[in-house]
Motif scaffolding. Sequence first.
Motif: not given
Lengths: 159, 380
Positions: B158-160, B181-184, B289-292
């Motif tokens: 979600s973050l990436s 601005v997003d964080t997790v 790493i697969n971003p999906q």
Amino acid sequence: MSLKKIGQIKEGKWFRVWDLIVYGVIAVTVAALFLSVFLTRDSSPASGIRITYAGATVFEYDYSTDKYGSVNAGCIEINGDSDEKLELTFRLNGGGYNRVVIDKKNRSVKVVDADCSARKDCVYSPAITDNSLIICCTPHKMIIEPLKRTFKDDEDIII
Amino acid sequence: MKKFAACSAVVCAALIFCSGCANNAADYSTKSKTFFCMDTSATLVITQKEPDGSFEENFNELCTDVENILTDIENSVSAHKEISCIYAFNQAEAGATVELDQTAYTLLSMAMDIYNRTDGYYNPAVYYSVYDYGFYGLYGFMTQEALPSDETVAAYVSLSSHFGEIELSEDSGKYYAKKPVDTVKANGETLSLKIDLGGIGKGYAVDAVNCILREYGYEYGYFNFGLSSIAIKKYHDSDSGAYSLNLLAPRSTTGGSYLVTKMKDCCVSTSGDYEAYYELDGVRYCHIINPQTGKPIQTGIMTATVFGGSAAEDDAYTTAIMCMGKEGAIRFIGDCLSDREVAFTFDNGGSYEFYTNIPADRYTVLDYSYTPKELSLDKV
């Protein structure tokens, strides 16, 4: 050609001076070309052998590392592998074979049996002992040749 | 007269034949140097035709320039060196604006561009996954218990996915990047976006060194950055002037190659799941790493190599191709990389295949356990 001309030729000398010069030059040139080809042939020991079928490499073997570079399992069958020799059979999809023996100790390769034709030229070809020789089986489109492509540090890049 | 002409013709023929036998080899000198940068080694090889006394001096000067540029790039984009802009970006709060130097700005711009072109398959913001799967440390000691949970990995994904929201700007010769601005929340911590441009940095360094080689006017040689990227000039001792580029067979235990092709005057980058990996319970975990999914790739693609264009772009493309899966990679190569040559290997349930758009007469298969396949969706 008239009878008069034939008569002149009969009476004439067999060789005139210029004829001898021309024949001499041709003879020397042919001898020089033959010697240059013979003397400049690459008689260095082969580093390995390659078998190709219709131009595509199907097998490679390196004497120094005693390893197969590539083996096409579709047409190469390894029959025996000892410290002394490596025996393999080249098989065509539609039938046909050439049995090849690699003498590891003496670094030579020979076709010992084949069903390519009655003449079996490949079987009677001399063994490959240096970089100047090849064995060609025309009916099977198979060529055994010395592996000249040694792994040159400066030309080959691995990525 | 006719005899004189015949005699002359024979002599001429002999002279022409003999001229073909003449050894026209010029005098060449080769120098090389190994550098250590970005946790790996780089090799510079330069061959000079008919070298004079200044070759050594010029080569040493070149090496100094190369060393300086490699150090500058590493200091600029390293995710772990405290002096780098990217390190400062990673440490900043969500939504903060960070000043970048020109190198970091250029590289980040390029990364964002390729992120968009690859539909997010190249994503340098998978930082936390890379970290949790152990690839910033001694991954050889990873255990099943140390692997991140699916919940944690989902948070990282979600973050990436906000990587494309980084805002880049330039003002009065200064460069800036604003973090999303997003964080997790993961493992009890609030995390903001972090990036690692290592996947493109080596290629960028190769491009930079290639520029220097052009400025120096060197015609023969290459610059090889580990097993990742390379800028190839010409090879001095072949008629075609091409080097033999051997592509490593990813499952070879003896360092063998599956394919060799001739290349000159181009850049090449490659990625593979054999470079850094470990196995747990029969599952292979590699550093890509697969971003999906946020997890090490399980697409079956073992290696990807792109020839032509810039090494930095190729570096990112190869990473993206590894993540796309076979069909996605073939589609992407056809749609977006038609101006380049590409080769990738695929593990089809234990039988190995390779796909390439390099014409068949320009490569030789070295390992027949890799079956050549046509790079076309119709043939899949």
